[in-house]
Design a protein around this motif. Structure first.
Motif, PDB file in Angstrom:
ATOM      1  N   HIS A  51      30.193  79.677  -4.578  1.00  0.00           N
ATOM      2  CA  HIS A  51      30.396  78.212  -4.317  1.00  0.00           C
ATOM      3  C   HIS A  51      30.399  77.277  -5.843  1.00  0.00           C
ATOM      4  N   GLY A 300      40.124  75.275  -7.108  1.00  0.00           N
ATOM      5  CA  GLY A 300      38.687  74.834  -6.421  1.00  0.00           C
ATOM      6  C   GLY A 300      38.825  73.466  -6.666  1.00  0.00           C
ATOM      7  N   VAL A 452      44.777  76.120  -1.817  1.00  0.00           N
ATOM      8  CA  VAL A 452      43.489  76.383  -0.865  1.00  0.00           C
ATOM      9  C   VAL A 452      43.531  77.841  -0.718  1.00  0.00           C
ATOM     10  N   SER A 455      41.704  79.833  -3.283  1.00  0.00           N
ATOM     11  CA  SER A 455      40.360  79.351  -3.417  1.00  0.00           C
ATOM     12  C   SER A 455      39.397  80.549  -2.336  1.00  0.00           C
ATOM     13  N   THR A 457      38.897  80.481   0.825  1.00  0.00           N
ATOM     14  CA  THR A 457      38.502  79.683   1.602  1.00  0.00           C
ATOM     15  C   THR A 457      38.386  80.357   2.881  1.00  0.00           C
ATOM     16  N   HIS A 459      36.679  79.713   7.093  1.00  0.00           N
ATOM     17  CA  HIS A 459      35.593  79.363   8.237  1.00  0.00           C
ATOM     18  C   HIS A 459      36.039  80.095   9.572  1.00  0.00           C
ATOM     19  N   ASN A 515      39.901  74.563   6.115  1.00  0.00           N
ATOM     20  CA  ASN A 515      40.361  74.554   4.851  1.00  0.00           C
ATOM     21  C   ASN A 515      39.373  73.986   3.794  1.00  0.00           C
ATOM     22  N   VAL A 517      36.765  73.044   1.086  1.00  0.00           N
ATOM     23  CA  VAL A 517      36.417  73.917   0.048  1.00  0.00           C
ATOM     24  C   VAL A 517      34.942  73.325  -0.424  1.00  0.00           C
ATOM     25  N   HIS A 518      34.138  72.637   0.436  1.00  0.00           N
ATOM     26  CA  HIS A 518      32.754  72.034   0.257  1.00  0.00           C
ATOM     27  C   HIS A 518      32.739  71.308  -0.891  1.00  0.00           C
ATOM     28  N   GLY A 541      33.011  79.228   3.690  1.00  0.00           N
ATOM     29  CA  GLY A 541      33.498  78.417   2.651  1.00  0.00           C
ATOM     30  C   GLY A 541      34.272  79.091   1.690  1.00  0.00           C
ATOM     31  N   PRO A 542      34.701  78.691   0.221  1.00  0.00           N
ATOM     32  CA  PRO A 542      35.297  79.222  -0.612  1.00  0.00           C
ATOM     33  C   PRO A 542      34.592  80.509  -1.201  1.00  0.00           C
TER      34      PRO A 542
END
Length: 547
Positions: A51, A300, A452, A455, A457, A459, A515, A517-518, A541-542
């Motif tokens: 991250h 990112g 995205v 990245s 990612t 979830h 989607n 990426v935090h 997350g990513p």
């Protein structure tokens, strides 16, 4: 199901530069004293470094204090800065600022261009070698307090909950992790750090924190376009004079180029899209040559704490402390934060170890903020404390004032300017002009969803949404009605959409949480502060590869 618990001397929440530096320093001190010390570090990412996203040009000063033999130990600081360029861009051209006029904070002699995720991964290996218990994939979801009101640790998040928050067939309760002291190193706008600030009123005597959003891509470019060690920073276009923002191009090893753009989140026009600004930035005549003919490898985004010294909260509270960007130690004027994170982690570790040596536990680590005030880090942040407030006065006036502050006064002016909260800055959409962004060309500029994808990612969809609305009606009745739903534009990952019926009626906000990426920009910039970012299941997350 009842939660199990584990006991440690020190618990660290977050596996970035600050948390890992604290863990390493604690073990160094214990080894030097010949004592046993149990140190546990948890990290919400699936692996250490996954991250982490930063430019990044790294000042090795703090790393040298932590691990003096880092070169011989194989730390991945591979590219020393060879040249600095600062460009002021117009829409069609630009000019370079002579290096003789650069304030010291923009001079990078002796610094290294790094892939910070790789550096953090290496720090994780050093921590484990010293005996730190490192647990990636575990998110600190809940604060735990003892009978006296001190922090006694955290609980990790439950796994296997349904979207409605009920226990699914694979439900597993989180675990309670108890410690004599807990250090919070969650990074910018930490989920638990935000709660600690409110619970202990840590911001009572501090300015609001102010932020930027940084969006970055990693490119592999043709050898003839690569200049190892070149650092380029830009100001001006595509931002207007009144909006803070700037770009960077860093030439790493192996024909790699890190390119990115930072937009201050105190911008006023709700139609502004940081993602689209970055995409068109790459098409500028003085920028495109750095990446043209290359291949985009990664993407990112993350928020950046930029308020400086006057926006630091109180650092300690009963049972622990805030370190790294959970407090906001980044030096925005230097465009650097990893050295500050490492140093803050070391200072907090030394304070916690001294407390344990005196058989104290869960009291307030007052030695930590005192040590910070007497450190080179405080002196550095004090020197550049007025950078962000100056830049609110506009690019050219702000640059002139900051240049005078640094070149003539050495940062020792007898005044300190103040910051205001970013979410208060947006003007109503009716007072602003929409921005017509060009469509992506698929060569230099791209859309959100393809970005995205790079990245990595992910979830699990069958879980409670980690992007919580305090009042769902506000999204339409206020955000859409007054600001034309700016969350559609400030999110760099396409998480927020306004969807309507076939006839265009009955608008509602759709949240595509998978989607995310935090970056936490939504938690910061939402004008009504209606969005609350909380941690999803651990390990999600990513998955950035050396970003």
């Amino acid at each position: 199901m009842e939660r199990e618990s584990m006991e440690f001397d020190i618990l660290i929440v977050g596996g970035g530069p600050a948390g890992l530096a604290a863990a390493i320093r604690l073990k160094q001190l214990a080894d030097a004293a010949g004592t046993e010390l149990s140190v546990c570090l948890i990290e919400k990412a699936a692996e250490i470094g996954a991250h982490i996203l930063s430019g990044a040009v790294m000042d090795p000063r703090a790393l040298t204090e932590l691990l003096p033999d880092w070169k011989a130990m194989g730390a991945p600081l591979n590219t020393e800065v060879s040249e600095d360029k600062v460009l002021f861009l117009s829409e069609t051209g630009g000019r370079a600022l002579p290096n003789a006029l650069l304030p010291d904070c923009f001079v990078n002699h002796g610094n290294y261009i790094v892939r910070l995720g790789n550096v953090v991964k290496w720090l994780g290996e050093q921590a484990e070698a010293l005996g730190v218990e490192v647990y990636p994939g575990f998110a600190g979801a809940e604060l735990l307090f003892d009978e006296a009101g001190a922090v006694k640790g955290v609980a990790t998040g439950d796994m296997g909950l349904t979207r409605e928050g009920e226990q699914g067939p694979n439900y597993q309760p989180g675990m309670e992790l108890h410690a004599k002291y807990t250090l919070f190193a969650e990074g910018c706008r930490g989920h638990l750090g935000k709660q600690l600030e409110a619970h202990f009123e840590l911001r009572k005597d501090a300015d609001p924190q102010t932020y930027g959003i940084g969006i970055k891509e990693l490119w592999e470019v043709p050898a003839e376009a690569h200049r190892s060690g070149l650092v380029v920073h830009t100001a001006g276009w595509p931002m207007d004079n009144a909006t803070y923002g700037g770009g960077f191009v860093y030439h790493l090893e192996d024909n790699l180029v890190a390119i990115g753009y930072v937009v201050g989140l105190n911008y006023t026009n709700p139609y502004l899209s940081p993602f689209e600004e970055f995409q068109r930035y790459k098409t500028h005549p003085m920028i495109r040559g750095y990446i043209e003919g290359g291949k985009r490898l990664a993407y990112g985004a993350r928020a950046i704490a930029a308020g400086g010294l006057q926006s630091l909260p109180k650092l300690s509270f009963p049972g622990g402390g805030l370190i790294g960007d959970d407090a906001g130690f980044l030096n925005a004027a230097r465009i650097k934060g990893s050295h500050a994170a490492i140093k803050s982690g070391m200072l907090a570790a030394e304070a916690a170890f001294a407390a344990l040596a005196e058989s104290r536990e869960r009291d307030e680590l007052t030695v930590y903020p005192e040590a910070f005030r007497n450190s080179w880090l405080h002196a550095e942040l004090h020197k550049t404390r007025n950078f962000k407030p100056y830049m609110k006065k506009g690019l050219y006036l702000g640059s002139l004032l900051f240049g005078i502050d640094q070149k003539l006064f050495g940062g020792k002016v007898p005044w300190t300017l103040h910051n205001s909260a970013d979410h208060t800055a947006l003007k109503p959409a009716a007072e602003c002009t929409p921005i017509d962004y060009p469509k992506p060309d698929g060569t230099l500029s791209f859309d959100r969803l393809s970005s995205v994808f790079l990245s990595n990612t992910n979830h699990e969809e069958e879980q409670p949404c980690h992007l919580q609305l305090k009042n769902p009606e506000v999204a339409i009745e206020v955000n859409l009605a007054q600001f034309d739903a700016p969350e559609q534009r400030y999110c760099p990952a396409g998480v927020y959409e306004i969807v309507r019926d076939e006839g265009g009626a009955n608008p509602r906000l759709q949240i595509n949480a998978q989607n995310c990426v935090h970056c936490k920009t939504c938690d910061i910039k939402d004008p009504t502060q209606n969005i609350n970012w909380v941690v999803p299941q651990g390990g999600e997350g990513p998955i950035y590869q050396g970003m």
